[in-house]
Design an enzyme around this catalytic site. Sequence first.
Site, PDB file in Angstrom:
ATOM      1  N   HIS A 129       0.838  -1.190   0.000  1.00  0.00           N
ATOM      2  CA  HIS A 129       0.000   0.000   0.000  1.00  0.00           C
ATOM      3  C   HIS A 129       0.881   1.250   0.000  1.00  0.00           C
ATOM      4  O   HIS A 129       2.059   1.199   0.326  1.00  0.00           O
ATOM      5  CB  HIS A 129      -0.929   0.014   1.218  1.00  0.00           C
TER       6      HIS A 129
ATOM      7  N   ASP B 270      -1.382   8.734  -1.904  1.00  0.00           N
ATOM      8  CA  ASP B 270      -1.229   9.883  -2.789  1.00  0.00           C
ATOM      9  C   ASP B 270      -2.150  10.976  -2.270  1.00  0.00           C
ATOM     10  O   ASP B 270      -3.372  10.822  -2.273  1.00  0.00           O
ATOM     11  CB  ASP B 270      -1.597   9.475  -4.219  1.00  0.00           C
TER      12      ASP B 270
ATOM     13  N   HIS C  36      -3.745  14.446  -2.892  1.00  0.00           N
ATOM     14  CA  HIS C  36      -3.976  15.446  -3.925  1.00  0.00           C
ATOM     15  C   HIS C  36      -3.681  16.858  -3.424  1.00  0.00           C
ATOM     16  O   HIS C  36      -3.485  17.770  -4.233  1.00  0.00           O
ATOM     17  CB  HIS C  36      -5.416  15.370  -4.421  1.00  0.00           C
TER      18      HIS C  36
ATOM     19  N   HIS D  53      -5.638   8.849  -1.738  1.00  0.00           N
ATOM     20  CA  HIS D  53      -5.963   7.457  -2.090  1.00  0.00           C
ATOM     21  C   HIS D  53      -4.700   6.633  -2.239  1.00  0.00           C
ATOM     22  O   HIS D  53      -3.587   7.174  -2.343  1.00  0.00           O
ATOM     23  CB  HIS D  53      -6.801   7.400  -3.377  1.00  0.00           C
ATOM     24  N   CYS D  54      -4.877   5.344  -2.270  1.00  0.00           N
ATOM     25  CA  CYS D  54      -3.780   4.410  -2.507  1.00  0.00           C
ATOM     26  C   CYS D  54      -3.507   4.344  -4.002  1.00  0.00           C
ATOM     27  O   CYS D  54      -4.437   4.352  -4.813  1.00  0.00           O
ATOM     28  CB  CYS D  54      -4.140   3.027  -1.962  1.00  0.00           C
TER      29      CYS D  54
ATOM     30  N   HIS E  70      -7.401  -0.769  -5.871  1.00  0.00           N
ATOM     31  CA  HIS E  70      -7.386  -0.328  -4.480  1.00  0.00           C
ATOM     32  C   HIS E  70      -8.431   0.752  -4.233  1.00  0.00           C
ATOM     33  O   HIS E  70      -9.131   0.730  -3.215  1.00  0.00           O
ATOM     34  CB  HIS E  70      -5.996   0.181  -4.100  1.00  0.00           C
TER      35      HIS E  70
ATOM     36  N   MET F 222     -10.060   2.320  -0.734  1.00  0.00           N
ATOM     37  CA  MET F 222      -8.854   2.907  -0.154  1.00  0.00           C
ATOM     38  C   MET F 222      -8.683   4.355  -0.605  1.00  0.00           C
ATOM     39  O   MET F 222      -7.823   4.689  -1.420  1.00  0.00           O
ATOM     40  CB  MET F 222      -7.634   2.075  -0.504  1.00  0.00           C
TER      41      MET F 222
ATOM     42  N   HIS G  19     -27.244  16.538  -3.632  1.00  0.00           N
ATOM     43  CA  HIS G  19     -28.434  17.364  -3.440  1.00  0.00           C
ATOM     44  C   HIS G  19     -29.018  17.032  -2.079  1.00  0.00           C
ATOM     45  O   HIS G  19     -29.152  15.861  -1.724  1.00  0.00           O
ATOM     46  CB  HIS G  19     -29.464  17.088  -4.535  1.00  0.00           C
TER      47      HIS G  19
ATOM     48  N   GLU H 274     -28.754  24.479  -5.490  1.00  0.00           N
ATOM     49  CA  GLU H 274     -29.674  23.350  -5.283  1.00  0.00           C
ATOM     50  C   GLU H 274     -28.963  22.004  -5.403  1.00  0.00           C
ATOM     51  O   GLU H 274     -29.193  21.093  -4.614  1.00  0.00           O
ATOM     52  CB  GLU H 274     -30.833  23.418  -6.282  1.00  0.00           C
ATOM     53  N   THR H 275     -28.116  21.853  -6.421  1.00  0.00           N
ATOM     54  CA  THR H 275     -27.347  20.631  -6.624  1.00  0.00           C
ATOM     55  C   THR H 275     -25.946  21.048  -7.042  1.00  0.00           C
ATOM     56  O   THR H 275     -25.789  21.850  -7.961  1.00  0.00           O
ATOM     57  CB  THR H 275     -27.976  19.751  -7.721  1.00  0.00           C
TER      58      THR H 275
ATOM     59  N   HIS I 233     -27.876  13.192  -7.075  1.00  0.00           N
ATOM     60  CA  HIS I 233     -29.106  13.461  -7.818  1.00  0.00           C
ATOM     61  C   HIS I 233     -29.076  12.917  -9.241  1.00  0.00           C
ATOM     62  O   HIS I 233     -29.865  13.349 -10.083  1.00  0.00           O
ATOM     63  CB  HIS I 233     -29.463  14.948  -7.813  1.00  0.00           C
TER      64      HIS I 233
END
Length: 407
Positions: free
Chosen positions: A160, A163, A165, A200-201, A211, A216, A321, A344-345, A371
Amino acid sequence: MRKSINAEQVLTSRRNVLRGTALAGAAALTGGVAQASLLPRHAPAVSAGTRRPPIIKVEAGPDAMADAAPADLSGLERVRQELVDPPFAPEHEQVASGPPKIVEIEMVTHERLMTVDEDTGASIWALTYNGSVPGPLIIVHQDDYVELTLRNPVESAMEHNIDFHASTGALGGGALTHIYPGEETVLRWKATKAGCFTYHCAPGGAMIPYHVCHGMNGAIMVLPRDGLKDAEGNPLRYDSIAYLGEQDYYLPRDGNGDFRFYDTAGDDYADSLEAMATLVPTHQVFNGAVGALTGANALKARVGETVLMVHNSCNVDSRPHLIGGHGNYVWETSFTDPPLTGVETWFVRGGCAAAAMYTFEQPGVYAYVNHNLIIAALKGATAHFVVEGPWNNDLMEQVVAPRSFQG
């Protein structure tokens, strides 16, 4: 007569198997350009006959870093952040007190059998950080340093890494954090960007989506040092955080259409790749399972409470939403930009995390959904907020109860 095998021999054998299988196919993502290996610098040698993983170009990998002068952080305060299980958030300050700090966190990779849907018996060997899907929410402030100790227990079946971001350099830390079963590593990076970000992996090749699609992934929120603000610079504060991770699963089925069961982590690798290649999830859920945030597990709030909803979606686009509510303030990408208002969304891009703030004005059950309602109703992407407090007839009132009529 059988020879006795000690724990170190078992571990070495497992590492050799992992090198030949866990990273197979990474050239599809990296192009096979040779400079720095995906393996840790001090990984044990690969046994004869074992395929080595593909290698990739890294401009400043561990060898280059060895020649760089270490950063002088001796004057910075160190604080330890205790991570908690989703949907909750760790203790933190909304406005940073004092100068940047080194925030120490620990995460342990756990490979565990999880039930995805009790009604169908669907299960998965989830690959997790700290045992949860999504991984725990991390909260720091801009210009803080994140110092992560990452451990991979000896009983794990796989390699494992992580990363971030939110970070800068070396594949988000992915190139510097590859650990085999029985290993640990420490990574420190500076949080220079303010916003919500995915982590994430990413072991390499097909193992990256494998993964990720086994759970993960998670989110880190990097707050501005002076806290959240609206477009005019006025401070915005929240009373609580609801942390939701949207997870797409691709569970293999047998010839009868029933979900397959696997005895150990990794046994489903070939079948999962085949299911993943369809790009059609069997499930798309919040926080790891159908119903993880509904019924007895529903989120709680009160009228007048301001909730910051942090939504992580590592692999697929989502359209959150809040039925009966809104995004009063929404940051889809960055805290540096002014928030959207009255939404709204909103949109969470695959590979992103986003934040939306809402102050509840009425009691009742609020459904928080993707939604694309097919995904919400048929795949599982639904959560509930149960809100207590007085009803306001000025906002909504049933004028006439349902009754029969003559047409």
